[in-house]
Design a protein around this motif. Structure first.
Motif, PDB file in Angstrom:
ATOM      1  N   ALA A 266       0.851  -1.199   0.000  1.00  0.00           N
ATOM      2  CA  ALA A 266       0.000   0.000   0.000  1.00  0.00           C
ATOM      3  C   ALA A 266       0.884   1.245   0.000  1.00  0.00           C
ATOM      4  CB  ALA A 266      -0.926  -0.005   1.208  1.00  0.00           C
ATOM      5  N   ALA A 267       1.939   1.208   0.815  1.00  0.00           N
ATOM      6  CA  ALA A 267       2.843   2.357   0.895  1.00  0.00           C
ATOM      7  C   ALA A 267       3.504   2.600  -0.464  1.00  0.00           C
ATOM      8  CB  ALA A 267       3.898   2.128   1.961  1.00  0.00           C
TER       9      ALA A 267
ATOM     10  N   PHE B 240      -3.080   5.192 -10.336  1.00  0.00           N
ATOM     11  CA  PHE B 240      -4.091   4.309 -10.953  1.00  0.00           C
ATOM     12  C   PHE B 240      -5.147   5.131 -11.670  1.00  0.00           C
ATOM     13  CE2 PHE B 240      -2.260   1.425  -7.937  1.00  0.00           C
ATOM     14  CZ  PHE B 240      -2.432   0.166  -8.479  1.00  0.00           C
TER      15      PHE B 240
ATOM     16  N   GLU C 185      -1.844  14.270  -0.588  1.00  0.00           N
ATOM     17  CA  GLU C 185      -1.836  14.213   0.879  1.00  0.00           C
ATOM     18  C   GLU C 185      -1.536  12.798   1.357  1.00  0.00           C
ATOM     19  OE1 GLU C 185      -5.032  16.755   2.715  1.00  0.00           O
ATOM     20  OE2 GLU C 185      -5.142  15.011   4.034  1.00  0.00           O
ATOM     21  N   LEU C 186      -2.164  11.817   0.687  1.00  0.00           N
ATOM     22  CA  LEU C 186      -1.929  10.411   1.071  1.00  0.00           C
ATOM     23  C   LEU C 186      -0.464  10.037   0.863  1.00  0.00           C
ATOM     24  CD1 LEU C 186      -5.052   8.505  -0.344  1.00  0.00           C
ATOM     25  CD2 LEU C 186      -4.425   8.783   2.054  1.00  0.00           C
TER      26      LEU C 186
ATOM     27  N   LEU D  20      -6.097  15.059  -2.446  1.00  0.00           N
ATOM     28  CA  LEU D  20      -6.142  13.955  -1.465  1.00  0.00           C
ATOM     29  C   LEU D  20      -5.026  12.951  -1.741  1.00  0.00           C
ATOM     30  CD1 LEU D  20      -7.603  12.522   0.899  1.00  0.00           C
ATOM     31  CD2 LEU D  20      -9.026  11.367  -0.790  1.00  0.00           C
ATOM     32  N   MET D  21      -4.779  12.676  -3.036  1.00  0.00           N
ATOM     33  CA  MET D  21      -3.735  11.704  -3.381  1.00  0.00           C
ATOM     34  C   MET D  21      -2.361  12.230  -2.957  1.00  0.00           C
ATOM     35  SD  MET D  21      -3.483   8.748  -4.610  1.00  0.00           S
ATOM     36  CE  MET D  21      -1.895   8.044  -4.185  1.00  0.00           C
TER      37      MET D  21
ATOM     38  N   ARG E  98       2.311   1.790  -3.390  1.00  0.00           N
ATOM     39  CA  ARG E  98       1.332   2.302  -4.368  1.00  0.00           C
ATOM     40  C   ARG E  98       1.136   3.809  -4.191  1.00  0.00           C
ATOM     41  NH1 ARG E  98      -1.555  -2.433  -3.202  1.00  0.00           N
ATOM     42  NH2 ARG E  98      -2.962  -1.297  -1.819  1.00  0.00           N
ATOM     43  N   ARG E  99       0.971   4.234  -2.910  1.00  0.00           N
ATOM     44  CA  ARG E  99       0.676   5.664  -2.725  1.00  0.00           C
ATOM     45  C   ARG E  99       1.898   6.548  -2.983  1.00  0.00           C
ATOM     46  NH1 ARG E  99      -0.198   3.713   2.576  1.00  0.00           N
ATOM     47  NH2 ARG E  99       1.460   4.329   4.015  1.00  0.00           N
TER      48      ARG E  99
END
Lengths: 843, 224
Positions: B87-88, B96, B118-119, B115-116, B90-91
């Motif tokens: 997950a880490a 995607f 920020e993530l 938001l992306m 990917r962000r």
């Protein structure tokens, strides 16, 4: 099953948890109504049973001053009865029976009520004969001759020493043993376990050491017109909601009143009323709580159905476009509602029976506290509470479903552009809330009685519930603006909370109603308790009380003992008191005359119920021809919660009426440990000394017990709302699955989704909790200043415990977080592959 | 020689279990250079989306490895990493683009993109998002909510979201599958142009031969 139905049931089966929670919330609501009705009916049966055993066929009683009737007065009453001139207007009297009542102690220390009767005139004769003839343990058939000729012969209630057989002695500490002659009948299988011994009048006089007096004379008057069929029906349908009616007024003949001014004629129902105010308040509270729980349940049913119907409006429209008649769609919605309501009702009836069994102990303990020895043995076998629960659930279900069914039948044939939010109309909701508020205002300002005040309370709660959606939306909008500088991951729950409001607002409204009621009840009970404690402090302010028939004979020695104690600094002062029953402006009153020594002079004061009945709550001056010499200053009223008796008190020096002949009381202000031994030495044989501290503690303990059951029901109403929240937040999580799955794939960590769901639920619940606080405060005000005042003429000093508000807020947030915990944990633990499945399934 | 951005070795992927198990990919190997694009084509059920999901660490292959080499960062064998690490990754390093956009409906176009960022833990997410939206031609629609955007606009927001954090690669699953031909062309142009602009590699799944032809490489799966 048609394909339409099949499609619907399949959709329902896809979300079985939602359906199950909905059924459970309705079932809990029905269960509370059924349980409260069963328990109220059982407590009424127990009270009536005890009353029947104590009162028999008597309808009225004549009491002497202080509950004592001299033999001289008895003789005069008897002669007047025989001459048919006992009552004013020579009203007919069909029965006249002298009675002496007192208390003895059983070997186990519990009290035994001793009732001395004249078997030839007793109004209880039939019952006793049946009892005497009933086969008790080893008993042979009994006769009244044995009753009169056997020394110390007694008929015992079934609860007293059940192991003893006829002829056995019943030992009594401090008194000669009684001889068991037989058993009194239980009034029915659920007879109250009353500790009662019935003996001959002479035996009672000997055992109680009261050869010169009786307690009272009981009368049987022709029956008053029966209660209307409507009232009887309503009493059966809503046990506890209607207060007992006052008895028609009857008075003693003027000649007797003049000759024996202390005599008072009271109806037995009046006595029940006096005793029963707290019990009525208690039953009223129970009934109201029961109905509230059902309303919350129905509200949740409406919420779930509304969401379900509105979500399917497009599909209903498509069916209509295909040619399905609107009536078919309406029927589908109604049948769906009936199915939920039916299943909820059936489960609720079973749960209600179980809950009633659980509540029985609490209610029984309350009644024991109020009535000494009335206890409930079993629940009644009555179909009415079950039938009522079923009808309320099904009728309520249909009622809430009808507008939704109409909506389904009118679904637009073509889908609207964009997806309509599943939110109930904010403006319409606010308009309805405003209408309800105006109704409440009208009910509170008009003389609508306590039922009107209860209706106003319901209208206020419903108005609050209606306003929850629009007001929460407004609050969230404001918060959203304030939150602009915060990171998006913190702002997202705020936005989602606004979006999810349409789904959750009815569950939140149910939570607000449950919490507001809890806050209102807590404030009411807390205010009530504080006021009662103040009242006890005021009425029982002296640490030591002496009382007794012959206290007057010992006035000299007692005064000497007190003077000695005052010289030693052990007592600051004392008050002599004596009561006389009289009539004031057509109302029967008890006048207490006070003589203070070493204390501030007492004032002329009316009790609150009397002041309200006379319209004299403001004080001022009082004129009472024949009793007061002129216009006397009237001090503000004092509060009284001792039942329905109307009372006033004044300095003895003001009293111009007939000299009271009843027993004296003495209230002494000093340390009990120093006073009790000194006063004991000067006390006459029948005198009694009491340290008032324990009396106050016992009174408060009874009070606390009375309202414990209310707290239990409050909790259940809260659980109903909690189940609604579980259902709503589970649905919200379901609605967000796709969005959160996408974010998960983008790389959001597992806890991100969980935190989002918890924050969203916590926010919604916190706003609901905040809304519940003012609504609860308003409910408390109505309960205290309208319902209790109108029903019992009690005003309470409103007390606002901050803990009640804080608890409600924390409870709301806790309930919200708890309800969202399951979906949050699932979201946290779900592997990414599951997120992928969600996107694939919904793509 | 530059190290490949993506290296796939002997990949075998099976879906289902027992008798219902179906092997979609068997012994597949490939490499993709930084900034290069690869189109995965093939008929439905040939395993192209599954391969894309394996590359993104959303599915775990039975055998073989998926190794990523982001610029300026250590290489990661994503197929062997734990769930949290994937997950880490990917962000931080992947973007995607979905066929159905999957924008957050309660966030504006700008906020969806921010938001992306920020993530991914980047500073000034708002400014980055604004720049990215301008790059995809949606600066004037940045405060619009997804429901008020057309399909093409939503997909361009999704492209901006996929690129805002400067990923090593963008994985796009049928990015134009839900759009009309003209809009699809616009979106494809934005996707290719902006991916190249940030120096990211691009792997896309498509049935559209025209779109596939724009990629540097094509891999046809299932023999199609």
């Amino acid at each position: 099953m048609s394909l339409l139905w099949r499609a619907r049931w399949r959709a329902l089966l896809r979300e079985p948890g939602q359906g199950a929670l909905l059924i459970l919330s309705l079932a809990l609501g029905v269960a509370v109504v059924v349980a409260v009705d069963l328990v109220n009916a059982a407590s009424r049966t127990a009270m009536a049973s005890a009353s029947a055993q104590l009162q028999g066929a008597s309808t009225h009683r004549i009491e002497g001053p202080g509950g004592s009737l001299s033999l001289d007065a008895y003789g005069a009453l008897r002669r007047a009865w025989r001459a048919g001139t006992l009552l004013e207007g020579d009203a007919p009297v069909t029965g006249f029976a002298p009675l002496l009542e007192g208390r003895l102690t059983l070997p186990n220390g519990s009290p035994l009520r001793l009732l001395g009767i004249d078997p030839f005139s007793s109004l209880r004769q039939e019952g006793f004969e049946a009892g005497a003839g009933a086969p008790a343990a080893g008993a042979q058939t009994l006769s009244w001759a044995q009753f009169l000729t056997t020394p110390g012969a007694a008929l015992l209630s079934p609860a007293v020493a059940p192991e003893l057989a006829s002829g056995d002695p019943l030992p009594l500490p401090g008194a000669p043993a009684l001889t068991v002659l037989g058993r009194l009948p239980g009034t029915d299988a659920d007879a109250a376990p009353l500790a009662l011994a019935v003996v001959d009048l002479a035996t009672a006089q000997e055992w109680l050491g009261a050869t010169d007096r009786l307690s009272r004379v009981e009368l049987a008057l022709p029956e008053a017109p029966p209660r209307s069929a409507l009232r009887r029906g309503l009493e059966r349908l809503f046990p506890g909601l209607l207060l007992p009616e006052p008895a028609p007024e009857v008075r003693l003949a003027p000649a007797l009143r003049a000759a024996y001014p202390g005599l008072a004629l009271r109806s037995q129902r009046e006595t029940e009323l006096a005793l029963g105010s707290l019990a009525s308040a208690f039953q009223l509270n129970l009934a109201a709580m029961g109905l509230l729980a059902l309303v919350v349940g129905l509200y949740l049913l409406y919420g779930a159905l509304a969401y379900s119907v509105r979500r399917r409006l497009e599909s209903f429209g498509r069916f209509r476009a295909l040619g399905v008649a609107p009536a078919v769609l309406r029927r589908q919605v109604l049948l769906e509602a009936l199915t939920f309501a039916g299943l909820g009702a059936l489960l609720g009836l079973m749960l209600g029976r179980l809950l009633a069994g659980g509540l029985l102990g609490l209610v029984s303990a309350t009644l024991e506290g109020l009535y000494d020895q009335v206890a409930i043995a079993a629940l009644p076998l009555d179909w009415v509470p079950y039938g009522k629960g079923l009808v309320l659930a099904l009728g309520g279900g249909l009622a809430v479903a009808w507008p939704l069914a109409r909506e389904a039948g009118r679904a637009p044939l073509l889908p609207r552009a964009g997806r309509p939010p599943a939110q109930t109309g904010g403006r319409a909701g606010l308009a309805f809330a405003l209408g309800l508020s105006l109704l409440a205002l009208a009910l509170l300002t008009m003389p609508s009685g306590y039922l009107g005040a209860l209706l106003a309370l319901a209208a206020i709660l419903l108005a609050g519930a209606q306003a929850v959606g629009p007001v929460t939306a407004l609050v969230l909008r404001g918060l959203n603006r304030l939150a602009a500088p915060l990171p998006l991951r913190l702002r997202l729950p705020l936005r989602e909370a606004s979006r999810g409001l349409g789904r959750a607002q009815l569950a939140l409204a149910a939570l607000v109603v449950a919490l507001a009621t809890a806050v209102g009840m807590t404030i009411m009970v807390s205010s009530f308790r504080l006021t009662v404690a103040d009242w006890l402090e005021d009425r029982l302010d002296a640490p030591v009380l002496a009382r007794g028939q012959a206290l007057e004979t010992a006035r000299g020695p007692l005064a000497a003992a007190l003077e000695a104690a005052r010289r030693d600094g052990r007592v600051s002062g004392w008050v002599w008191r004596q009561s006389v029953d009289d009539w004031l402006e057509g109302l029967p009153v008890r006048v207490t005359l006070l003589e203070a020594v070493g204390r501030e002079a007492p004032a002329l004061r009316l009790s609150e119920p009397l002041a309200r009945q006379l319209g004299r709550t403001e004080g001022g001056a009082m004129v009472w021809p024949g009793r007061l010499s002129g216009a006397e200053p009237l001090a503000p009223y004092y509060r009284s919660y001792g039942g329905g008796r109307l009372e006033l008190e004044m300095p003895r020096a003001l009293w111009q009426g007939p000299a009271p002949v009843g027993p004296w009381g003495l209230a002494a202000y000093g340390a009990p440990e120093a006073l009790l031994p000194r006063l004991q030495a000067a006390l006459p044989p029948d005198g009694e000394l009491l340290a008032q501290g324990p009396v106050k503690a016992r009174a408060l303990a009874i009070f606390d017990r009375t309202f414990r059951v209310t707290a239990v029901l409050q909790t259940i109403a809260g659980v109903v709302a909690g189940v609604g929240l579980l259902s709503a937040f589970a649905a919200l999580a379901l609605d967000r699955r796709q969005q959160l799955s996408a974010l998960r794939i983008l790389g959001a960590p597992g806890p991100f989704a969980a935190r989002q769901l918890l924050l969203e639920a916590g926010l919604l619940a916190a706003v609901a909790g905040l809304l519940a606080l003012p609504l609860g405060a308003l409910a408390a005000w109505v309960l205290c200043d309208a319902v209790n005042l109108r029903a019992f003429q009690w005003t309470l000093t409103l007390h606002w415990p901050p803990a009640a508000f804080l608890e409600a807020l924390l409870l709301a947030i806790g309930a919200g977080l708890f309800a969202a915990l399951g979906p949050a944990l699932r979201a946290w633990r779900a592997p990414t592959a599951e997120a992928l499945e969600v996107l694939r399934g919904q793509a | 020689m530059t190290a490949p951005r993506l290296k796939v070795s002997d990949l075998t992927l099976t879906v289902g279990t027992g008798a219902g198990a179906l092997t979609l990919l068997s012994g597949l190997s490939l490499a993709l250079a930084p900034g290069a694009s690869l189109a995965l084509t093939g008929r439905s059920g040939s395993g192209k989306s599954s391969l894309l999901h394996c590359l993104g660490g959303l599915l775990t292959p039975e055998e073989g490895t998926v190794t990523w080499q982001p610029e300026g960062a250590p290489s990661v064998i994503l197929s062997a990493a734990e769930e949290g690490a994937r997950a880490a990754f990917r962000r931080q390093h992947l973007g995607f683009v979905f066929q159905f956009f999957h924008l957050v409906p309660t966030l504006t176009a700008l906020e969806n993109v921010a938001l992306m960022a920020e993530l991914a833990g980047l500073g000034a997410p708002q400014a980055r998002a604004e720049a990215m939206l301008e790059a995809v031609g949606l600066a004037d629609r940045r405060h619009a909510f997804p429901e008020t955007l057309s399909g093409g606009e939503q997909q361009r927001v999704a492209v901006a979201r996929a690129l805002v954090h400067g990923p090593a690669a963008v994985l796009a699953d049928e990015p134009t599958g839900n759009l009309d031909a003209q809009t699809a062309e616009t979106v494809a142009e934005v996707l290719f142009t902006q991916t190249r602009a940030v120096g990211a590699s691009l792997v896309l799944v498509t049935h559209d031969a025209g779109l596939a032809a724009q990629a540097d490489h094509t891999l046809a799966l299932g023999g199609a």
